[in-house]
Design a protein around this motif. Structure first.
Motif, PDB file in Angstrom:
ATOM      1  N   ASN A   1       0.823  -1.210   0.000  1.00 48.79           N
ATOM      2  CA  ASN A   1       0.000   0.000   0.000  1.00 48.79           C
ATOM      3  C   ASN A   1       0.856   1.258   0.000  1.00 48.79           C
ATOM      4  O   ASN A   1       0.485   2.280  -0.596  1.00 48.79           O
ATOM      5  N   ALA A   2       2.018   1.197   0.652  1.00 52.14           N
ATOM      6  CA  ALA A   2       2.924   2.346   0.681  1.00 52.14           C
ATOM      7  C   ALA A   2       3.449   2.674  -0.715  1.00 52.14           C
ATOM      8  O   ALA A   2       3.605   3.853  -1.077  1.00 52.14           O
ATOM      9  N   VAL A   3       3.727   1.648  -1.498  1.00 47.16           N
ATOM     10  CA  VAL A   3       4.183   1.879  -2.878  1.00 47.16           C
ATOM     11  C   VAL A   3       3.085   2.575  -3.675  1.00 47.16           C
ATOM     12  O   VAL A   3       3.324   3.558  -4.388  1.00 47.16           O
ATOM     13  N   ILE A   4       1.850   2.084  -3.539  1.00 44.02           N
ATOM     14  CA  ILE A   4       0.713   2.720  -4.218  1.00 44.02           C
ATOM     15  C   ILE A   4       0.570   4.157  -3.741  1.00 44.02           C
ATOM     16  O   ILE A   4       0.400   5.092  -4.536  1.00 44.02           O
ATOM     17  N   GLY A   5       0.657   4.348  -2.428  1.00 41.35           N
ATOM     18  CA  GLY A   5       0.509   5.690  -1.862  1.00 41.35           C
ATOM     19  C   GLY A   5       1.574   6.650  -2.351  1.00 41.35           C
ATOM     20  O   GLY A   5       1.278   7.803  -2.673  1.00 41.35           O
ATOM     21  N   ALA A   6       2.815   6.181  -2.423  1.00 42.63           N
ATOM     22  CA  ALA A   6       3.905   7.050  -2.869  1.00 42.63           C
ATOM     23  C   ALA A   6       3.725   7.467  -4.322  1.00 42.63           C
ATOM     24  O   ALA A   6       3.929   8.633  -4.682  1.00 42.63           O
ATOM     25  N   VAL A   7       3.313   6.536  -5.174  1.00 42.31           N
ATOM     26  CA  VAL A   7       3.130   6.864  -6.596  1.00 42.31           C
ATOM     27  C   VAL A   7       1.996   7.858  -6.786  1.00 42.31           C
ATOM     28  O   VAL A   7       2.091   8.800  -7.575  1.00 42.31           O
TER      29      VAL A   7
ATOM     30  N   HIS B   1       1.927  10.163 -15.187  1.00 37.47           N
ATOM     31  CA  HIS B   1       1.611  11.287 -14.306  1.00 37.47           C
ATOM     32  C   HIS B   1       0.207  11.798 -14.589  1.00 37.47           C
ATOM     33  O   HIS B   1      -0.533  12.186 -13.666  1.00 37.47           O
ATOM     34  N   GLY B   2      -0.190  11.810 -15.841  1.00 37.92           N
ATOM     35  CA  GLY B   2      -1.537  12.230 -16.187  1.00 37.92           C
ATOM     36  C   GLY B   2      -2.595  11.332 -15.574  1.00 37.92           C
ATOM     37  O   GLY B   2      -3.636  11.803 -15.112  1.00 37.92           O
ATOM     38  N   VAL B   3      -2.330  10.031 -15.546  1.00 41.02           N
ATOM     39  CA  VAL B   3      -3.271   9.082 -14.935  1.00 41.02           C
ATOM     40  C   VAL B   3      -3.352   9.325 -13.434  1.00 41.02           C
ATOM     41  O   VAL B   3      -4.442   9.358 -12.846  1.00 41.02           O
ATOM     42  N   VAL B   4      -2.201   9.499 -12.785  1.00 46.25           N
ATOM     43  CA  VAL B   4      -2.173   9.740 -11.343  1.00 46.25           C
ATOM     44  C   VAL B   4      -2.889  11.044 -10.998  1.00 46.25           C
ATOM     45  O   VAL B   4      -3.627  11.136 -10.007  1.00 46.25           O
ATOM     46  N   ALA B   5      -2.704  12.072 -11.830  1.00 43.54           N
ATOM     47  CA  ALA B   5      -3.325  13.372 -11.572  1.00 43.54           C
ATOM     48  C   ALA B   5      -4.842  13.290 -11.617  1.00 43.54           C
ATOM     49  O   ALA B   5      -5.518  14.116 -10.981  1.00 43.54           O
TER      50      ALA B   5
END
Length: 486
Positions: free
Chosen positions: A331-337, A350-354
């Protein structure tokens, strides 16, 4: 140093470390990581706005505490990572408070440590720990109030008085604390009326009113301008935000951890099919669906439930407890990304994350837009008048031409109160400002800002007009530039 002295020093250090709070390692780690990444990308639009505001005890769109701390940080250094130190400290404090939940419930250091790591490394605490927004301190306040209510339910009744004090102070940061208080009152009315109508509860209510009342009263005396701000957000985003309320609860708490959160919502001080916090959670989610100015308003309570849930989960020794370290690490990896500036910009990922975390996209592009606006001034001493407080803050921070600061003004929220520019020549930026072209004796097109970077403030692609000669002077036309909203 002799070997004996070195041994004594080592023993002393080891003893001090062994007496550290259970969440200290998680708190220290998240604080260091957040500071190391604080300078990547760029400032958030709200952070730029806070730096531009003068010190005051009240603003039309928010209480002043985050602005005060932002200005204090800016007085120390122009480096943006300094302004983000309070956010990182709040995130570290949140990890320590999370460890306190299982401690209050009687669970040992292992459960406390797991709870702290789970909180510190999940999405929402990382988002508001990375950038310094009003939500950064608000989340810490929600945790503190819910923890004190849980302590009261466990027998320390006078914790309710301290909860009132925390709530009063929190009103000087963000009035979103009021829906939480209302939801908790409903929970106590259903589950623990003895606490709600106790002397400690009355003292807590009185303290909260006395300390936080001035901010609520200021809003009332000025016609509740924050309702206009919230209403603008609802009008613009209600359809999308309603669909996002429940998915973002899961995403921001952490998908692998949400089952633990639900277990925490079922916790009660006595056998009951309804948990102490469950009515409050239902009220907050329902309120968020009715008034979805932002889709994440209920997340703070669910993170408190996550902290509570680790205790009962540890008793069952189920799969998630046996593999807690692996689950939290994933979950930390997901959270950091999602939450932290670790991706290249611009990039497709980055567009997907945004799309999930707009805060990520709202930290890029500001310096480019300021440069474009400066070029559109055409070498003239024109001031910039913009629709968006974020762009005004960016020009205030980045803007200079031939070594001279660019004069900037905005009618957006609290910046309108600072007044119009002194210059007779202006560059109008944004559709609202451009729509006032008839208020000037001369205007000509000056292009558009790039839309390469998207943002939440409506800056990308904004039209620009170069104008001169405000008809009747700025005093006559400035009231028409006022805008309360997102």
């Amino acid at each position: 140093m002799s070997s004996l002295a070195a041994g004594r020093l080592g023993a002393t250090v080891a003893g001090c470390w062994s007496r550290r709070p259970a969440g200290a390692a998680a708190a220290l780690t998240v604080f260091v990581v957040l500071l190391l990444l604080a300078g990547r990308y760029g400032p958030h639009g709200d952070e730029l706005y806070f730096r531009m505001l003068p010190l005051d005890w009240w603003y039309v769109d928010q209480p002043p505490l985050t602005v005060w701390l932002s200005r204090a940080a800016a007085s120390i250094s122009d480096a943006f990572w300094v302004q983000r130190v309070p956010a990182a400290l709040a995130a570290a404090g949140g990890a320590l408070l999370t460890a306190a939940f299982p401690r209050v419930l009687g669970y040992g250091s292992q459960v406390q440590s797991v709870a702290a790591w789970a909180h510190a490394s999940t999405v929402y605490p990382l988002i508001v720990g990375h950038v310094f927004l009003t939500s950064s301190l608000d989340l810490l306040a929600w945790q503190g109030i819910v923890l004190l209510v849980v302590m009261a339910a466990r027998g320390r009744v006078w914790s309710l008085a301290w909860a009132g004090a925390v709530a009063g102070i929190a009103c000087w940061n963000k009035l979103l604390i009021i829906p939480l208080l209302g939801a908790l009152v409903i929970s106590l009315l259903i589950m623990r009326r003895d606490l709600l109508f106790s002397r400690a509860g009355a003292v807590g209510a009185a303290v909260a009113t006395l300390v936080g009342g001035p901010q609520v009263l200021a809003q009332a005396m000025h016609g509740w301008p924050m309702r206009a701000v919230s209403g603008d957000l609802v009008a613009a985003n209600a359809g999308v935000n309603r669909w996002l309320v429940l998915p973002l609860l899961v995403a921001f708490v952490g998908p692998p951890l949400f089952g633990v959160c639900l277990r925490g919502l079922r916790w009660s001080t006595y056998p009951s099919p309804i948990g102490l916090l469950a009515p409050a959670a239902i009220v907050l989610v329902g309120w968020n669906l009715v008034a979805p100015a932002q889709p994440y308003y209920a997340v703070g309570l669910f993170l408190c439930a996550l902290a509570i849930g680790w205790g009962p989960v540890s008793e069952g020794a189920g799969v998630i407890w046996r593999h807690a370290r692996s689950v939290i690490a994933a979950n930390a990896v997901i959270g950091a990304v999602i939450a932290l500036p670790v991706l290249p910009v611009p990039s497709a990922v980055h567009g997907v994350v945004a799309a999930v975390n707009p805060v990520a996209r709202d930290q890029v592009g500001w310096a480019d837009w300021v440069e474009q606006a400066d070029r559109a001034r055409g070498g003239t001493p024109a001031a910039v008048v913009t629709d968006a407080y974020a762009l005004a803050g960016a020009i205030h921070f980045y803007g200079s031409s031939a070594g001279e600061p660019i004069e900037v003004a905005s009618g957006h929220n609290a910046l309108w109160d600072l007044g119009p520019p002194a210059a007779e020549q202006v560059l109008l930026v944004g559709p609202r400002a451009v729509a006032r072209s008839a208020d000037f004796t001369e205007c000509r097109a000056a292009g558009r800002l790039s839309d390469l970077h998207r943002d939440s403030f409506g800056v990308a692609g904004s039209p620009m007009l170069w104008c001169s000669g405000p008809i009747g002077g700025w005093a006559a036309i400035w009231p028409a530039f006022r805008h309360l909203g997102a």
